[in-house]
Design an enzyme around this catalytic site. Structure first.
Site, PDB file in Angstrom:
ATOM      1  N   GLY A  50       0.774  -1.231   0.000  1.00  0.00           N
ATOM      2  CA  GLY A  50       0.000   0.000   0.000  1.00  0.00           C
ATOM      3  C   GLY A  50       0.807   1.285   0.000  1.00  0.00           C
ATOM      4  CE  LYS A  53       6.012  -3.019  -2.386  1.00  0.00           C
ATOM      5  NZ  LYS A  53       4.856  -2.762  -1.487  1.00  0.00           N
ATOM      6  CG  HIS A 261      -8.599  -0.541  29.358  1.00  0.00           C
ATOM      7  ND1 HIS A 261      -7.640  -1.366  29.902  1.00  0.00           N
ATOM      8  CD2 HIS A 261      -8.225  -0.323  28.068  1.00  0.00           C
ATOM      9  CE1 HIS A 261      -6.727  -1.625  28.989  1.00  0.00           C
ATOM     10  NE2 HIS A 261      -7.056  -1.008  27.863  1.00  0.00           N
ATOM     11  CD  GLU A 262      -9.809   2.147  25.533  1.00  0.00           C
ATOM     12  OE1 GLU A 262      -8.803   2.854  25.275  1.00  0.00           O
ATOM     13  OE2 GLU A 262      -9.872   0.951  25.216  1.00  0.00           O
TER      14      GLU A 262
END
Length: 296
Positions: A50, A53, A261-262
């Site tokens: 992606g 190239k 948690h976040e």
């Protein structure tokens, strides 16, 4: 204009300068023949899927140089050796010419990861043709791969692939240009800070940025909006990153645990580098219950 011309590739100025230099070598072939200096026989472009190239390899040819493509998928069929020989012969007959070998790692893999039946025979033909190239023949072999680790070492020695160039993920400056380039193709009104958007998309490839912009436009159209804004873009980013649609709200206890948690990630970010925090969310996407996104 050739649709693979460098003018159509945003960002990557240093890499493009290098590749334009290779194009100029072929366009000044007679000077090389008189000088006694041998131009590179082979060039290998490697990097993550992606990053562009193949497009960059094609752009070396531009409008002035012939292009012959040798695809790995075509080398799995019966008579693959003849197909490879034919590609080299076609390139020589059209010199100056770029012979593009896309996904070289799938043709010459040294272990069983991508191994295809007949790879040994194809490998021998490739070595034979690369070694048989006359100096300054007017044919430059340009190959692409995801990693040099997946290329048979015999191919990588000098005299076969003389130039090995990494195409990395776009830098911040590259991302600003790439995002601006794709936004310019969309007729909807754009209500975005492009530089900020570039900062929160660190690690994205050019293909991911294009998909993000296009998906934002699709969402805006589906919702009857006349513009693309940050909310639309962030939804598109989440869909691409998590490969899932927004899910239903989970039960209260699980949602509370996710929020705690976040929040922990967010608080640490605010304490250490407050400018690095972009968004925090407990909207689920597939198996992902929440996330924190950072500015880099």
């Amino acid at each position: 204009m050739n649709k693979f011309d460098f003018h159509c590739i945003a960002g990557y100025h240093k890499v493009k300068d290098e590749l334009v230099g290779l194009r100029n070598l072929l366009l000044n072939l007679e000077s090389f023949r008189r000088s006694g200096v041998r131009m590179p026989r082979g060039v290998l472009l490697y990097g993550a899927p992606g990053v562009g190239k193949t497009v960059m390899a094609r752009a070396i040819a531009g409008n002035d140089i012939s292009l012959v493509e040798l695809r790995s998928a075509d080398c799995t069929r019966e008579g693959a050796e003849d197909y490879v020989l034919e590609a080299f012969e076609n390139a020589r007959s059209q010199a100056p010419c770029i012979l593009l070998i896309d996904e070289l790692d799938k043709l010459t893999e040294g272990n069983d990861m991508f191994y295809m039946e007949g790879n040994d025979r194809v490998m021998k033909i490739l070595l034979q043709e690369l070694d048989g190239q006359k100096d300054n023949s007017g044919v430059m072999v340009v190959a692409t791969c995801n990693s040099c680790d997946h290329i048979n070492p015999a191919l990588l020695r000098s005299g076969r692939f003389d130039r090995i160039i990494e195409i990395g993920n776009p830098t911040l400056e590259d991302r600003v240009e790439i995002i601006g380039h794709y936004l310019s193709k969309i007729k909807l009104e754009v209500r975005l800070d492009v530089e900020y958007l570039a900062k929160i998309t660190a690690g994205h490839t050019g293909a991911q940025l294009e998909c993000m912009i296009n998906e934002s436009g699709v969402m805006a159209m589906q919702e009857g909006m006349s513009h693309i804004d940050m909310k639309t873009v962030q939804r598109a980013m989440n869909r691409i990153a998590f490969r899932a649609l927004e899910g239903q709200n989970v039960n209260g206890d699980e949602q509370w645990r996710t929020a705690v948690h976040e929040a922990g990630h967010a608080v640490v970010a605010i304490m250490l580098t407050p400018e690095s925090l972009s968004t925090a969310s407990i909207i689920p996407h597939g198996q992902i219950r929440g996330h924190v996104r950072f500015v880099r």
